[in-house]
Scaffold this active site. Structure first.
Site, PDB file in Angstrom:
ATOM      1  N   SER A 142      35.418  37.289  36.535  1.00 54.00           N
ATOM      2  CA  SER A 142      34.883  37.912  35.445  1.00 54.00           C
ATOM      3  C   SER A 142      35.726  38.240  34.068  1.00 54.00           C
ATOM      4  O   SER A 142      37.092  37.952  34.085  1.00 54.00           O
ATOM      5  CB  SER A 142      35.526  39.615  36.378  1.00 54.00           C
ATOM      6  OG  SER A 142      35.131  40.890  35.987  1.00 54.00           O
ATOM      7  N   TYR A 157      41.458  43.397  40.753  1.00 55.94           N
ATOM      8  CA  TYR A 157      40.824  43.306  41.056  1.00 55.94           C
ATOM      9  C   TYR A 157      40.592  41.507  39.920  1.00 55.94           C
ATOM     10  O   TYR A 157      40.807  40.764  39.900  1.00 55.94           O
ATOM     11  CB  TYR A 157      39.685  43.750  40.196  1.00 55.94           C
ATOM     12  CG  TYR A 157      38.012  43.439  40.758  1.00 55.94           C
ATOM     13  CD1 TYR A 157      37.187  42.804  41.707  1.00 55.94           C
ATOM     14  CD2 TYR A 157      37.761  42.748  39.109  1.00 55.94           C
ATOM     15  CE1 TYR A 157      36.148  42.342  40.961  1.00 55.94           C
ATOM     16  CE2 TYR A 157      36.001  42.185  38.984  1.00 55.94           C
ATOM     17  CZ  TYR A 157      35.729  41.899  40.059  1.00 55.94           C
ATOM     18  OH  TYR A 157      34.555  41.538  40.196  1.00 55.94           O
TER      19      TYR A 157
END
Length: 252
Positions: A142, A157
């Site tokens: 990501s 995250y």
């Protein structure tokens, strides 16, 4: 025929990757967790296009189940393709949770760690005996792990996805003796069902994210899925140990 395993392919990026990979003539074993109907939709789409796919259940947050999953993969390979090995692995399955750093508790941190980092690490290790030489792995990371994608609330995250990018480089180094290439892709904001279908629940955030993206829109699953499929192919056989941001120029 080459065979690919794509985790988390019942919707979103994983579903797109599975379909795009199949359209390039590769058989697909796709996994799902909690969304069997979505996985069967993926299989149906692949079969409608003339491809072959098998859907298997997998919880990437439970590493103790990986040996049994490997056995299921071996059975599917023999029954469907008369193969004892597969060629490509896409570690895509994931989950998302956000909270300010001060409010991130250990349960949230540990859940993200198990699914996003420990899961791909030990699933790859477990499946490695079945992965053919000169194969390829793509890990879905990501841009939350890059300076361009830093947004408040994603500290846990982004940390896990950053670890996955580092793991990508180590795997590329250690598996190179077998001719196995390993890369990662780092999507930006993409219209998926992640975070409990957040974009459907909060459509007002879409224009803001589009305005921060150089190409002026939110990403779509196919924007990422096509890159994943391409990285597995022979046209990209000289690329390994790379992280490729696929974000349309987020925060450019």
């Amino acid at each position: 025929m080459r065979i690919a395993i794509v985790t988390g392919a019942s919707s979103g990026i994983g579903q797109s990757a599975a379909v795009q990979i199949a359209r390039r003539g590769t058989g697909v074993i796709l996994t799902y967790h909690g969304n069997r109907s979505g996985a069967l939709d993926t299989v149906a789409t692949i079969e409608k296009d003339g491809g072959t796919a098998v859907a298997l259940p997998l919880d990437t947050g439970r590493s103790e189940t990986f040996p049994a999953f490997r056995d299921s993969v071996a059975t599917a390979l023999r029954a469907t393709w008369q193969r004892d090995s597969f060629d490509h692995l896409v570690n895509n399955a994931g989950s998302s949770a956000t909270a300010p750093f001060e409010q991130t508790d250990e349960d949230m941190f540990d859940t993200l760690m198990r699914v996003l980092l420990k899961g791909p690490y030990f699933l790859t290790q477990t499946l490695l005996p079945l992965l053919a030489d000169r194969g390829a792995i793509v890990n879905v990371a990501s841009n939350a792990a890059s300076s361009a994608g830093l947004e408040p609330g994603y500290s846990a995250y982004g940390t896990m996805k950053g670890g996955l990018i580092v793991l990508t480089r180590y795997l590329a180094k250690e598996l190179s003796a077998r001719g196995i290439r390993v890369n990662s892709v780092s999507p930006g904001s993409t219209r998926t069902r992640i975070a409990d279908d957040a974009f459907a629940r909060y459509p007002d955030v879409v224009p803001t994210l589009a305005a921060k993206t150089a190409l002026g829109r939110l990403g779509e699953p196919d924007d990422i899925g096509m890159v994943i499929a391409a990285l597995l192919g022979a046209d990209h056989a000289w690329i390994t140990a790379q992280d490729i941001e696929v974000s349309g120029g987020y925060n450019l």
